[in-house]
Scaffold this motif. Sequence first.
Motif, PDB file in Angstrom:
ATOM      1  N   THR A 196     -10.503 153.102  -8.364  1.00 46.63           N
ATOM      2  CA  THR A 196     -10.492 154.212  -7.404  1.00 46.63           C
ATOM      3  C   THR A 196     -11.503 153.897  -6.322  1.00 46.63           C
ATOM      4  O   THR A 196     -12.220 152.898  -6.371  1.00 46.63           O
ATOM      5  CB  THR A 196     -10.878 155.555  -8.061  1.00 46.63           C
ATOM      6  N   ASP A 197     -11.584 154.781  -5.318  1.00 42.44           N
ATOM      7  CA  ASP A 197     -12.564 154.567  -4.262  1.00 42.44           C
ATOM      8  C   ASP A 197     -13.991 154.822  -4.741  1.00 42.44           C
ATOM      9  O   ASP A 197     -14.953 154.608  -4.001  1.00 42.44           O
ATOM     10  CB  ASP A 197     -12.253 155.445  -3.035  1.00 42.44           C
ATOM     11  N   ASN A 198     -14.165 155.281  -5.990  1.00 40.04           N
ATOM     12  CA  ASN A 198     -15.502 155.434  -6.571  1.00 40.04           C
ATOM     13  C   ASN A 198     -15.968 154.170  -7.290  1.00 40.04           C
ATOM     14  O   ASN A 198     -16.941 154.190  -8.044  1.00 40.04           O
ATOM     15  CB  ASN A 198     -15.509 156.606  -7.564  1.00 40.04           C
ATOM     16  N   ASP A 199     -15.229 153.066  -7.063  1.00 39.86           N
ATOM     17  CA  ASP A 199     -15.569 151.759  -7.640  1.00 39.86           C
ATOM     18  C   ASP A 199     -15.464 151.746  -9.160  1.00 39.86           C
ATOM     19  O   ASP A 199     -16.113 150.930  -9.824  1.00 39.86           O
ATOM     20  CB  ASP A 199     -16.981 151.316  -7.215  1.00 39.86           C
ATOM     21  N   GLU A 200     -14.674 152.633  -9.735  1.00 40.80           N
ATOM     22  CA  GLU A 200     -14.411 152.565 -11.160  1.00 40.80           C
ATOM     23  C   GLU A 200     -13.464 151.402 -11.434  1.00 40.80           C
ATOM     24  O   GLU A 200     -12.576 151.102 -10.649  1.00 40.80           O
ATOM     25  CB  GLU A 200     -13.784 153.874 -11.642  1.00 40.80           C
ATOM     26  N   PHE A 201     -13.651 150.737 -12.568  1.00 42.66           N
ATOM     27  CA  PHE A 201     -12.819 149.593 -12.898  1.00 42.66           C
ATOM     28  C   PHE A 201     -12.616 149.543 -14.405  1.00 42.66           C
ATOM     29  O   PHE A 201     -13.580 149.614 -15.172  1.00 42.66           O
ATOM     30  CB  PHE A 201     -13.484 148.295 -12.417  1.00 42.66           C
ATOM     31  N   ALA A 202     -11.384 149.441 -14.806  1.00 40.48           N
ATOM     32  CA  ALA A 202     -11.058 149.324 -16.228  1.00 40.48           C
ATOM     33  C   ALA A 202      -9.821 148.451 -16.346  1.00 40.48           C
ATOM     34  O   ALA A 202      -9.012 148.358 -15.419  1.00 40.48           O
ATOM     35  CB  ALA A 202     -10.811 150.695 -16.849  1.00 40.48           C
ATOM     36  N   TYR A 203      -9.666 147.789 -17.513  1.00 38.37           N
ATOM     37  CA  TYR A 203      -8.493 146.955 -17.692  1.00 38.37           C
ATOM     38  C   TYR A 203      -8.093 146.911 -19.165  1.00 38.37           C
ATOM     39  O   TYR A 203      -8.894 147.192 -20.058  1.00 38.37           O
ATOM     40  CB  TYR A 203      -8.724 145.534 -17.177  1.00 38.37           C
ATOM     41  N   ARG A 204      -6.831 146.568 -19.406  1.00 39.16           N
ATOM     42  CA  ARG A 204      -6.294 146.378 -20.742  1.00 39.16           C
ATOM     43  C   ARG A 204      -5.413 145.137 -20.733  1.00 39.16           C
ATOM     44  O   ARG A 204      -4.531 144.999 -19.881  1.00 39.16           O
ATOM     45  CB  ARG A 204      -5.477 147.591 -21.188  1.00 39.16           C
ATOM     46  N   VAL A 205      -5.649 144.215 -21.659  1.00 39.41           N
ATOM     47  CA  VAL A 205      -4.828 143.017 -21.791  1.00 39.41           C
ATOM     48  C   VAL A 205      -4.257 142.993 -23.200  1.00 39.41           C
ATOM     49  O   VAL A 205      -4.914 143.405 -24.165  1.00 39.41           O
ATOM     50  CB  VAL A 205      -5.632 141.730 -21.511  1.00 39.41           C
ATOM     51  N   GLY A 206      -3.033 142.514 -23.320  1.00 38.05           N
ATOM     52  CA  GLY A 206      -2.405 142.493 -24.627  1.00 38.05           C
ATOM     53  C   GLY A 206      -1.335 141.429 -24.732  1.00 38.05           C
ATOM     54  O   GLY A 206      -0.981 140.763 -23.746  1.00 38.05           O
ATOM     55  N   LEU A 207      -0.808 141.282 -25.923  1.00 30.85           N
ATOM     56  CA  LEU A 207       0.280 140.345 -26.186  1.00 30.85           C
ATOM     57  C   LEU A 207       1.185 140.965 -27.245  1.00 30.85           C
ATOM     58  O   LEU A 207       0.701 141.487 -28.253  1.00 30.85           O
ATOM     59  CB  LEU A 207      -0.263 139.005 -26.677  1.00 30.85           C
ATOM     60  N   ALA A 208       2.495 140.893 -27.011  1.00 37.21           N
ATOM     61  CA  ALA A 208       3.437 141.487 -27.953  1.00 37.21           C
ATOM     62  C   ALA A 208       4.706 140.653 -28.020  1.00 37.21           C
ATOM     63  O   ALA A 208       5.175 140.115 -27.002  1.00 37.21           O
ATOM     64  CB  ALA A 208       3.770 142.924 -27.554  1.00 37.21           C
ATOM     65  N   GLU A 209       5.258 140.557 -29.212  1.00 37.93           N
ATOM     66  CA  GLU A 209       6.580 139.967 -29.434  1.00 37.93           C
ATOM     67  C   GLU A 209       7.535 141.102 -29.782  1.00 37.93           C
ATOM     68  O   GLU A 209       7.307 141.842 -30.746  1.00 37.93           O
ATOM     69  CB  GLU A 209       6.526 138.947 -30.568  1.00 37.93           C
ATOM     70  N   PHE A 210       8.605 141.252 -28.980  1.00 37.74           N
ATOM     71  CA  PHE A 210       9.511 142.380 -29.147  1.00 37.74           C
ATOM     72  C   PHE A 210      10.791 142.021 -29.908  1.00 37.74           C
ATOM     73  O   PHE A 210      11.664 142.866 -30.080  1.00 37.74           O
ATOM     74  CB  PHE A 210       9.882 142.961 -27.779  1.00 37.74           C
ATOM     75  N   ASN A 211      10.886 140.764 -30.360  1.00 38.07           N
ATOM     76  CA  ASN A 211      12.087 140.372 -31.097  1.00 38.07           C
ATOM     77  C   ASN A 211      11.706 139.444 -32.252  1.00 38.07           C
ATOM     78  O   ASN A 211      12.295 138.381 -32.431  1.00 38.07           O
ATOM     79  CB  ASN A 211      13.090 139.692 -30.161  1.00 38.07           C
ATOM     80  N   ALA A 212      10.713 139.843 -33.023  1.00 35.46           N
ATOM     81  CA  ALA A 212      10.283 139.043 -34.164  1.00 35.46           C
ATOM     82  C   ALA A 212      11.428 138.909 -35.172  1.00 35.46           C
ATOM     83  O   ALA A 212      12.159 139.873 -35.434  1.00 35.46           O
ATOM     84  CB  ALA A 212       9.066 139.678 -34.833  1.00 35.46           C
ATOM     85  N   LEU A 213      11.613 137.693 -35.694  1.00 33.57           N
ATOM     86  CA  LEU A 213      12.640 137.365 -36.688  1.00 33.57           C
ATOM     87  C   LEU A 213      14.051 137.570 -36.146  1.00 33.57           C
ATOM     88  O   LEU A 213      15.019 137.588 -36.902  1.00 33.57           O
ATOM     89  CB  LEU A 213      12.458 138.186 -37.976  1.00 33.57           C
ATOM     90  N   GLY A 214      14.169 137.743 -34.816  1.00 41.44           N
ATOM     91  CA  GLY A 214      15.482 137.944 -34.211  1.00 41.44           C
ATOM     92  C   GLY A 214      16.124 139.267 -34.559  1.00 41.44           C
ATOM     93  O   GLY A 214      17.347 139.436 -34.425  1.00 41.44           O
TER      94      GLY A 214
END
Length: 419
Positions: A105-123
């Motif tokens: 935001t313009d208040n210089d707030e900063f946050a982040y989220r990083v992730g990893l996902a497999e959506f078709n495990a074992l087919g």
Amino acid sequence: MKKTLLFILLITFAHGVAQNHMVADLKIQGNNKLKTSFIKSLASIKGGSILDSTIIEQDIKRLKRLPSVAHAYYQVFLSDDGAYNVFYGIEENFTLIPSLNIYTTDNDEFAYRVGLAEFNALGRNIAVGGFYQKDVFNSYALNFRAPYLFSKRFGLAFNLQSLTTLEPVFFNNTSANYRYNNKSVEISGLYEFNFSNKLEIGLNSFEEDYQYQSGETSENVPLELNIPKWLIKGIYDYNMLDYFYQYISGFRSQFNFQFVTSNQDGVDDFYIGWNDFFIFKRVGEKGNWANRVRLGLASNNDTPFAPFSVDNNINIRGVGNTIDRGTGVIVVNTEYRHTLFEKDWFVLQGNAFIDAGSWRNPGGELSDFSRSENMKLYPGIGLRFFHKKIYNAVFRIDYGYGISKNATQGLVFGIGQYF
């Protein structure tokens, strides 16, 4: 006379049977990682069943909703014995997906989220993943979701989470900052009644911990608070959406209800419920009008720890990271999405949006929704960058500019459409 009538009925019945064309076999083509046996287990058309285009089209819509499927289509061919072979064609998504969300935001707030996902495990359309979040403090989560683990209708989900954030607590026209941690373990049963209706029922054991960090204090607001709780939740999903690559059309209603209780003395039972309504409409060849309406109410306790937040990444783009809280919410998000450029797997989409909402103050009245200080109105514009063959591969940039009282403005980045 009776013999004549019986003969006529038999002839009519035989003629009706002759008109019911039969399916010789269902064949799957184009799939690679996604198992053929899994696709056939979801399909309503089987070898020996009656050929019905309505059922086939419903199967195709079901397949296009799977994270592992970018697009699906069907073909029907006459076989040598007079029955019909049905072919379901599959265009697969790449399903091992990193995720990234960044909020400023313009208040210089900063946050982040990083992730990893497999959506078709074992087919078999099983989703396994996790994320790490930095929002002043560190958080993480691990998730498992298999909607068709046991059958075409019954599945299971499991989540483990430790979420820690710096949360503003509002009281007596002032505020303080608390370190909030929520550690939880959840297991849910997933049941699909039919193509359009699904139910999820879950049990969650969690612990909430508040630790004072800075700001004003009050003898009525504790500096530390640690409460173990149990949560029972239900989600009813009515889904009639149809997908064609980046375009969506149709209606969806998703109702969430949660009941929270604790064995700790002095802690009241708590409920929260909300319903999200989604309406999508194709506009010409390249346009898509998208709408979301959220209506929610919770136990109206006069507490600084109210459940509905006003937040960049949840409801109002540009407003900031958790700037206010309430025990009731009305939010409307509407945007027009237009494809600016499309070639092979790449799509560039522009959008113009309006995010608007209002909240009920903790312990307040329903009339709080009409108070100007509780209303937020943020128009804005954004861009979307699509990869058509990677699931949820939509990188978004939105800029929201507030025109309501005490408004801010800011950029919101993320993976996936905002809604």
